[in-house]
Design a protein around this motif. Structure first.
Motif, PDB file in Angstrom:
ATOM      1  N   ASP A  67      20.332  -8.817 -27.054  1.00 51.26           N
ATOM      2  CA  ASP A  67      19.972  -7.859 -26.008  1.00 51.26           C
ATOM      3  C   ASP A  67      19.338  -6.588 -26.555  1.00 51.26           C
ATOM      4  N   GLN A  68      19.511  -6.324 -27.863  1.00 48.93           N
ATOM      5  CA  GLN A  68      18.873  -5.173 -28.515  1.00 48.93           C
ATOM      6  C   GLN A  68      18.752  -5.494 -30.005  1.00 48.93           C
ATOM      7  N   ALA A  69      18.042  -4.651 -30.743  1.00 51.60           N
ATOM      8  CA  ALA A  69      17.921  -4.864 -32.182  1.00 51.60           C
ATOM      9  C   ALA A  69      19.319  -4.902 -32.795  1.00 51.60           C
ATOM     10  N   ILE A  70      19.549  -5.828 -33.701  1.00 49.40           N
ATOM     11  CA  ILE A  70      20.899  -5.963 -34.254  1.00 49.40           C
ATOM     12  C   ILE A  70      21.177  -4.829 -35.237  1.00 49.40           C
ATOM     13  N   ASN A  71      22.437  -4.401 -35.211  1.00 51.03           N
ATOM     14  CA  ASN A  71      22.867  -3.255 -35.984  1.00 51.03           C
ATOM     15  C   ASN A  71      24.314  -3.488 -36.379  1.00 51.03           C
ATOM     16  N   THR A  72      24.676  -3.101 -37.584  1.00 54.41           N
ATOM     17  CA  THR A  72      26.045  -3.348 -38.055  1.00 54.41           C
ATOM     18  C   THR A  72      27.089  -2.499 -37.360  1.00 54.41           C
ATOM     19  N   SER A  73      26.676  -1.449 -36.666  1.00 58.12           N
ATOM     20  CA  SER A  73      27.661  -0.573 -36.039  1.00 58.12           C
ATOM     21  C   SER A  73      27.883  -0.863 -34.554  1.00 58.12           C
ATOM     22  N   LYS A  74      27.173  -1.850 -34.000  1.00 56.03           N
ATOM     23  CA  LYS A  74      27.303  -2.170 -32.575  1.00 56.03           C
ATOM     24  C   LYS A  74      27.515  -3.666 -32.386  1.00 56.03           C
ATOM     25  N   PRO A  75      28.180  -4.064 -31.314  1.00 57.99           N
ATOM     26  CA  PRO A  75      28.288  -5.497 -31.024  1.00 57.99           C
ATOM     27  C   PRO A  75      26.907  -6.109 -30.816  1.00 57.99           C
ATOM     28  N   VAL A  76      26.780  -7.360 -31.219  1.00 62.51           N
ATOM     29  CA  VAL A  76      25.527  -8.092 -31.045  1.00 62.51           C
ATOM     30  C   VAL A  76      25.749  -9.099 -29.914  1.00 62.51           C
ATOM     31  N   HIS A  77      25.064  -8.877 -28.790  1.00 64.88           N
ATOM     32  CA  HIS A  77      25.146  -9.784 -27.646  1.00 64.88           C
ATOM     33  C   HIS A  77      24.024 -10.797 -27.765  1.00 64.88           C
ATOM     34  N   ASP A 134      25.843 -23.945 -34.835  1.00 60.71           N
ATOM     35  CA  ASP A 134      26.210 -25.356 -34.829  1.00 60.71           C
ATOM     36  C   ASP A 134      26.108 -25.804 -33.378  1.00 60.71           C
ATOM     37  N   ILE A 135      25.049 -26.551 -33.091  1.00 57.71           N
ATOM     38  CA  ILE A 135      24.758 -26.992 -31.726  1.00 57.71           C
ATOM     39  C   ILE A 135      24.920 -28.499 -31.695  1.00 57.71           C
ATOM     40  N   ASP A 136      26.001 -28.951 -31.097  1.00 57.35           N
ATOM     41  CA  ASP A 136      26.333 -30.375 -31.054  1.00 57.35           C
ATOM     42  C   ASP A 136      26.223 -30.957 -32.471  1.00 57.35           C
ATOM     43  N   GLN A 137      25.295 -31.859 -32.726  1.00 52.88           N
ATOM     44  CA  GLN A 137      25.170 -32.501 -34.036  1.00 52.88           C
ATOM     45  C   GLN A 137      24.066 -31.892 -34.896  1.00 52.88           C
ATOM     46  N   ALA A 138      23.594 -30.692 -34.566  1.00 48.98           N
ATOM     47  CA  ALA A 138      22.538 -30.030 -35.335  1.00 48.98           C
ATOM     48  C   ALA A 138      23.030 -28.674 -35.822  1.00 48.98           C
ATOM     49  N   GLN A 139      22.403 -28.220 -36.896  1.00 49.89           N
ATOM     50  CA  GLN A 139      22.701 -26.895 -37.421  1.00 49.89           C
ATOM     51  C   GLN A 139      21.375 -26.136 -37.521  1.00 49.89           C
ATOM     52  N   VAL A 140      21.356 -24.924 -36.957  1.00 54.38           N
ATOM     53  CA  VAL A 140      20.160 -24.091 -36.965  1.00 54.38           C
ATOM     54  C   VAL A 140      20.465 -22.845 -37.775  1.00 54.38           C
ATOM     55  N   LEU A 141      19.662 -22.608 -38.818  1.00 48.71           N
ATOM     56  CA  LEU A 141      19.833 -21.460 -39.701  1.00 48.71           C
ATOM     57  C   LEU A 141      18.686 -20.498 -39.429  1.00 48.71           C
ATOM     58  N   ILE A 142      19.016 -19.298 -38.954  1.00 48.08           N
ATOM     59  CA  ILE A 142      18.000 -18.314 -38.587  1.00 48.08           C
ATOM     60  C   ILE A 142      18.112 -17.116 -39.522  1.00 48.08           C
ATOM     61  N   GLN A 143      17.052 -16.865 -40.291  1.00 46.22           N
ATOM     62  CA  GLN A 143      17.010 -15.683 -41.147  1.00 46.22           C
ATOM     63  C   GLN A 143      16.478 -14.527 -40.311  1.00 46.22           C
ATOM     64  N   THR A 144      17.207 -13.411 -40.312  1.00 46.71           N
ATOM     65  CA  THR A 144      16.818 -12.262 -39.498  1.00 46.71           C
ATOM     66  C   THR A 144      17.174 -10.969 -40.228  1.00 46.71           C
ATOM     67  N   GLN A 145      16.844  -9.849 -39.626  1.00 43.49           N
ATOM     68  CA  GLN A 145      17.070  -8.525 -40.201  1.00 43.49           C
ATOM     69  C   GLN A 145      17.843  -7.660 -39.215  1.00 43.49           C
ATOM     70  N   SER A 146      18.633  -6.747 -39.752  1.00 41.60           N
ATOM     71  CA  SER A 146      19.275  -5.735 -38.906  1.00 41.60           C
ATOM     72  C   SER A 146      18.633  -4.405 -39.204  1.00 41.60           C
ATOM     73  N   GLY A 147      18.828  -3.460 -38.289  1.00 39.54           N
ATOM     74  CA  GLY A 147      18.347  -2.111 -38.517  1.00 39.54           C
ATOM     75  C   GLY A 147      19.341  -1.337 -39.352  1.00 39.54           C
ATOM     76  N   ALA A 148      18.927  -0.218 -39.873  1.00 38.71           N
ATOM     77  CA  ALA A 148      19.829   0.630 -40.655  1.00 38.71           C
ATOM     78  C   ALA A 148      20.909   1.192 -39.756  1.00 38.71           C
ATOM     79  N   GLN A 149      22.080   1.456 -40.313  1.00 36.71           N
ATOM     80  CA  GLN A 149      23.189   2.022 -39.534  1.00 36.71           C
ATOM     81  C   GLN A 149      22.832   3.419 -39.061  1.00 36.71           C
ATOM     82  N   LYS A 150      23.250   3.719 -37.851  1.00 35.74           N
ATOM     83  CA  LYS A 150      23.009   5.062 -37.285  1.00 35.74           C
ATOM     84  C   LYS A 150      24.307   5.705 -36.934  1.00 35.74           C
TER      85      LYS A 150
END
Length: 150
Positions: A67-77, A134-150
């Protein structure tokens, strides 16, 4: 007298074994024995999860978005759209043990899935993440980035 002492020792050994088995189960030490190996492994890169990313499992299309850019200080929805029976996810960093942090995605119709997650704490302040679905019988690996902590 000897028989009752022998019985008592056997009962104590059984109780101790049960305690160790339950403790190991709660710590997830048996997970790899009972987890099915994925039939398909998909690797994708998604620099910004808030913009969404698409992938396919067999011929079925899926999209994942935060729902927003991922950040280590906030929940990731997270929202995942696509057909599945069950979905589990976890956050990791390449080459770093982040501990167990599995989340189960919830759905009312097995088409739109949602989960509220938190990124594990990284003492090295790295921003690169590996989101594993882990989706049923498949595994999806997504490389992504988070923003700096604020």
């Amino acid at each position: 007298m000897k028989q009752s002492r022998t019985k008592l020792i056997i009962i104590l050994i059984i109780i101790i074994n049960l305690v160790f088995t339950v403790s190991a189960y709660k710590q997830g030490l048996f997970d790899r024995w009972f987890t099915n190996k994925p039939k398909q492994i998909i690797n994708i890169s998604c620099a910004d999860l808030s913009l969404g990313c698409a992938f396919k499992i067999d011929q079925q299309s899926f999209t994942v978005k935060s729902d927003q850019a991922i950040n280590t200080s906030k929940p990731v929805h997270l929202t995942l759209i696509g057909p599945a029976k069950s979905i589990r996810l976890s956050w990791q960093m390449l080459g770093m043990d982040m501990g167990r942090n599995y989340y189960k995605m919830l759905s009312d119709d097995q088409q739109q899935w949602r989960a509220e997650t938190m990124l594990p704490i990284c003492s090295q302040q790295r921003l690169d993440w590996l989101l594993t679905f882990d989706i049923d019988q498949a595994q999806v690996l997504i490389q992504t980035q988070s923003g700096a902590q604020k």
